[in-house]
Design an enzyme around this catalytic site. Sequence first.
Site, PDB file in Angstrom:
ATOM      1  N   HIS A 238      -6.148  -1.838 -11.576  1.00  0.00           N
ATOM      2  CA  HIS A 238      -6.862  -2.747 -10.821  1.00  0.00           C
ATOM      3  C   HIS A 238      -7.150  -3.869 -11.627  1.00  0.00           C
ATOM      4  O   HIS A 238      -7.107  -3.668 -12.778  1.00  0.00           O
ATOM      5  CB  HIS A 238      -7.647  -2.010  -9.685  1.00  0.00           C
ATOM      6  CG  HIS A 238      -8.101  -2.830  -8.527  1.00  0.00           C
ATOM      7  ND1 HIS A 238      -8.463  -4.173  -8.482  1.00  0.00           N
ATOM      8  CD2 HIS A 238      -7.845  -2.652  -7.283  1.00  0.00           C
ATOM      9  CE1 HIS A 238      -8.560  -4.807  -7.204  1.00  0.00           C
ATOM     10  NE2 HIS A 238      -8.323  -3.735  -6.272  1.00  0.00           N
TER      11      HIS A 238
ATOM     12  N   TRP B  27     -13.441  -4.859 -12.606  1.00  0.00           N
ATOM     13  CA  TRP B  27     -14.023  -3.992 -11.511  1.00  0.00           C
ATOM     14  C   TRP B  27     -13.773  -2.626 -11.723  1.00  0.00           C
ATOM     15  O   TRP B  27     -14.755  -1.821 -11.343  1.00  0.00           O
ATOM     16  CB  TRP B  27     -13.455  -4.500 -10.140  1.00  0.00           C
ATOM     17  CG  TRP B  27     -13.496  -6.115 -10.325  1.00  0.00           C
ATOM     18  CD1 TRP B  27     -14.475  -6.932 -10.492  1.00  0.00           C
ATOM     19  CD2 TRP B  27     -12.661  -6.732  -9.277  1.00  0.00           C
ATOM     20  NE1 TRP B  27     -14.072  -8.205 -10.149  1.00  0.00           N
ATOM     21  CE2 TRP B  27     -12.846  -8.103  -9.459  1.00  0.00           C
ATOM     22  CE3 TRP B  27     -11.440  -6.521  -8.520  1.00  0.00           C
ATOM     23  CZ2 TRP B  27     -12.308  -9.046  -8.734  1.00  0.00           C
ATOM     24  CZ3 TRP B  27     -10.687  -7.562  -7.796  1.00  0.00           C
ATOM     25  CH2 TRP B  27     -11.203  -8.910  -8.066  1.00  0.00           C
TER      26      TRP B  27
ATOM     27  N   GLU C 215       1.031 -13.891  -9.762  1.00  0.00           N
ATOM     28  CA  GLU C 215       1.365 -14.453  -8.433  1.00  0.00           C
ATOM     29  C   GLU C 215       1.136 -15.708  -8.136  1.00  0.00           C
ATOM     30  O   GLU C 215       0.319 -16.111  -7.438  1.00  0.00           O
ATOM     31  CB  GLU C 215       0.976 -13.434  -7.338  1.00  0.00           C
ATOM     32  CG  GLU C 215       1.368 -11.759  -7.415  1.00  0.00           C
ATOM     33  CD  GLU C 215       0.855 -11.055  -6.244  1.00  0.00           C
ATOM     34  OE1 GLU C 215       0.019 -11.274  -5.496  1.00  0.00           O
ATOM     35  OE2 GLU C 215       1.539 -10.040  -6.049  1.00  0.00           O
TER      36      GLU C 215
ATOM     37  N   GLU D 123       4.699  -5.312  -9.980  1.00  0.00           N
ATOM     38  CA  GLU D 123       3.753  -4.792  -9.159  1.00  0.00           C
ATOM     39  C   GLU D 123       4.206  -4.434  -7.625  1.00  0.00           C
ATOM     40  O   GLU D 123       5.197  -5.246  -7.167  1.00  0.00           O
ATOM     41  CB  GLU D 123       2.526  -5.651  -8.767  1.00  0.00           C
ATOM     42  CG  GLU D 123       1.513  -5.434  -7.583  1.00  0.00           C
ATOM     43  CD  GLU D 123       0.446  -6.662  -7.435  1.00  0.00           C
ATOM     44  OE1 GLU D 123      -0.084  -7.015  -8.745  1.00  0.00           O
ATOM     45  OE2 GLU D 123       0.021  -6.516  -6.617  1.00  0.00           O
TER      46      GLU D 123
ATOM     47  N   SER E 110      -1.664  -6.574   2.391  1.00  0.00           N
ATOM     48  CA  SER E 110      -3.223  -6.663   2.119  1.00  0.00           C
ATOM     49  C   SER E 110      -3.555  -5.445   1.241  1.00  0.00           C
ATOM     50  O   SER E 110      -4.723  -5.759   0.767  1.00  0.00           O
ATOM     51  CB  SER E 110      -3.940  -6.525   3.612  1.00  0.00           C
ATOM     52  OG  SER E 110      -3.653  -5.127   3.972  1.00  0.00           O
TER      53      SER E 110
ATOM     54  N   TRP F 119       0.838  -0.393  -7.926  1.00  0.00           N
ATOM     55  CA  TRP F 119      -0.333  -0.757  -7.598  1.00  0.00           C
ATOM     56  C   TRP F 119      -1.174   0.339  -6.809  1.00  0.00           C
ATOM     57  O   TRP F 119      -0.805   0.387  -5.754  1.00  0.00           O
ATOM     58  CB  TRP F 119      -0.397  -2.276  -7.228  1.00  0.00           C
ATOM     59  CG  TRP F 119      -1.770  -2.625  -6.686  1.00  0.00           C
ATOM     60  CD1 TRP F 119      -2.538  -2.694  -5.778  1.00  0.00           C
ATOM     61  CD2 TRP F 119      -2.376  -3.512  -7.692  1.00  0.00           C
ATOM     62  NE1 TRP F 119      -3.692  -3.469  -6.058  1.00  0.00           N
ATOM     63  CE2 TRP F 119      -3.782  -3.997  -6.994  1.00  0.00           C
ATOM     64  CE3 TRP F 119      -2.337  -4.466  -8.876  1.00  0.00           C
ATOM     65  CZ2 TRP F 119      -4.876  -4.919  -7.772  1.00  0.00           C
ATOM     66  CZ3 TRP F 119      -3.303  -5.111  -9.763  1.00  0.00           C
ATOM     67  CH2 TRP F 119      -4.323  -5.275  -9.140  1.00  0.00           C
TER      68      TRP F 119
ATOM     69  N   LYS G 243     -10.557   2.729  -5.182  1.00  0.00           N
ATOM     70  CA  LYS G 243     -10.875   1.650  -4.255  1.00  0.00           C
ATOM     71  C   LYS G 243     -10.508   2.075  -2.880  1.00  0.00           C
ATOM     72  O   LYS G 243      -9.590   2.648  -2.581  1.00  0.00           O
ATOM     73  CB  LYS G 243     -10.303   0.411  -4.652  1.00  0.00           C
ATOM     74  CG  LYS G 243     -10.587  -0.754  -3.825  1.00  0.00           C
ATOM     75  CD  LYS G 243      -9.967  -2.049  -4.060  1.00  0.00           C
ATOM     76  CE  LYS G 243     -10.557  -3.334  -3.234  1.00  0.00           C
ATOM     77  NZ  LYS G 243      -9.878  -4.435  -3.422  1.00  0.00           N
TER      78      LYS G 243
ATOM     79  N   GLU H 180      -8.887   1.330  -0.468  1.00  0.00           N
ATOM     80  CA  GLU H 180      -7.601   0.821   0.342  1.00  0.00           C
ATOM     81  C   GLU H 180      -6.335   1.764   0.050  1.00  0.00           C
ATOM     82  O   GLU H 180      -6.376   2.623  -0.826  1.00  0.00           O
ATOM     83  CB  GLU H 180      -7.510  -0.353  -0.545  1.00  0.00           C
ATOM     84  CG  GLU H 180      -7.140  -0.470  -1.830  1.00  0.00           C
ATOM     85  CD  GLU H 180      -6.796  -1.802  -2.469  1.00  0.00           C
ATOM     86  OE1 GLU H 180      -7.259  -2.991  -1.682  1.00  0.00           O
ATOM     87  OE2 GLU H 180      -6.430  -1.745  -3.436  1.00  0.00           O
TER      88      GLU H 180
END
Length: 557
Positions: free
Chosen positions: A107, A111, A215, A303, A310, A337, A342, A344
């Site tokens: 990631h 972070w 991207e 990726e 999302s 990815w 995280k 998600e």
Amino acid sequence: MKRHMVIRRCVFAVLAVILSFCVLSGLSVMPGIPEHLRLTRGNPALVAAKSSDFFGFMGNMEPVKVSAATKSKTSTPLAEHGRLSVKGAGLVDKNGEKYILRGVSTHGLAWFPGYVNKAAFKTLRDKWGVSCIRLAMYTAEYGGYCSGGDKKALKKLIDDGVRYATALGMYVIVDWHILSDANPLTNKEEAKKFFDEISAEYADHDNVLYEICNEPNGGTSWADIKKYAGEVIPVIRKNAPDSIIIVGTPTWSQEVDKPASDPIKGYDNIMYTIHFYAGTHKESLRKRMEDAVKSGIPIFCTEFGTCDASGSGGNDFTEANKWIKSMEKLNISYCIWNLSNKSETSALINTGCSKTSGWKKADLSEAGKWYKKKLAKLGAKDTDRKESGTGSSGSSGNKADSGKNNGEKTGTTDSNSGSTGNSADKADSGKKNEGKSETGDAGTAKTGSENDVQNNSVTASLDSSNSWNDGTGYFHQYIVTIKNTGKSAISTWKVSLKFKVDVEVNQSWNGTVSAKGKTVTLKPADYNKALAPGETAEVGIIVQSAMELKDPVVTVK
């Protein structure tokens, strides 16, 4: 009977010595042994398959089972395949054979810095079959390289990542991760300076690839991207004339048809990016990729995810399997990815898991479990192809490469460098919600000396993982490991660090950290507050001071 058994054991011992000598010496054929019993160095699967036949006269010994992710103890992806080059739609290795990189993307480095550690990469290589790490460095999001982030710390993380991958014989992608900046021309001059420095640093590395614009989006045209690439590519080529450069495509790297009809000319070893998220992108985008390959352009999927675009939503493993099948058939390399915990769907590690390496099945998200299993199956197919002499594809290894790029460039620790950014919210941007609030930053693998303190059934060990002076002050990075050594669960914990000088907290992860004067107090996050017997929690901190820092006194409550 006993005499016969002794003789048989002696014969066995002699044959074992001869066998070991031949394998270690690199002899592919041993005289005097029938064709179907001959062993090849660097092929444990073949050794396993033939062992019962070879030693059948000794009592029909059972063959040893070898994991699909495990290769020769003397081989790594880099040692086996060397410098890669572009041919047709994909990559070929030093022998001119097709080769697929199967990778994992971090990631945002700012972070989730804790996952940039050697133990993590080794776990991915040895236990998953990963051959490539993508280092995603955001440019415009919070803490990004071009938006007020700590450039020195970010470049240190890049350097750490390259060193660890190189020492492990893995390939590594340096990713200029544009997203909210949309058009790569926005930060073109910064990109040129960055890639000039980075490509000069790793000019002699056979394993470093450069992704120059993650991207492009927001209406950015292929003409804009070509203009940008036309200025950045020569900068890299000046230092690394044979390296592979990966160029993003319009609409979050989905319009691979654009370079198919208007490719970049004048350079070798150029590839084009496609990204997909299986819950959103299905047959129509996959056909676009397949058509682009038919036109002759080389593609790298740097990726992808198993969920929607999302980064969240449900997983669509059926579509993900179709994508993998197509890419494997077309010799397209890929990276999933993302390596983080995280909250998600696309994260490979469970949100509640604070480990930064050595993950068990329970530590993985559904996407992580799927990818690990998928790579194991693909690795088994690679082994079958090699044994049958039909060539190789993506592969892994389990020992450091001994080639020219094996050594780490600087330093000896396996921990991450100073992280940048913090757990403040980042603005959502682009098609993927990659800039959300980051609250799950993980620590790093422990190295170096420790300062252990025990209070009843709780211990705290302090590991100094990095330190530097950037001219504005002294910085020191620590990993504090809290362990429940008792027989009962604990509901919370608190650790205090007492320094000899006043300090401030520059960055922290995996806990709530505050500083007052000379004292830094660490409290748990919600997910690592309660510890079962034997369980540990790690909190990472970077402290800074105007004066030189010494290791603090640790108190645990």
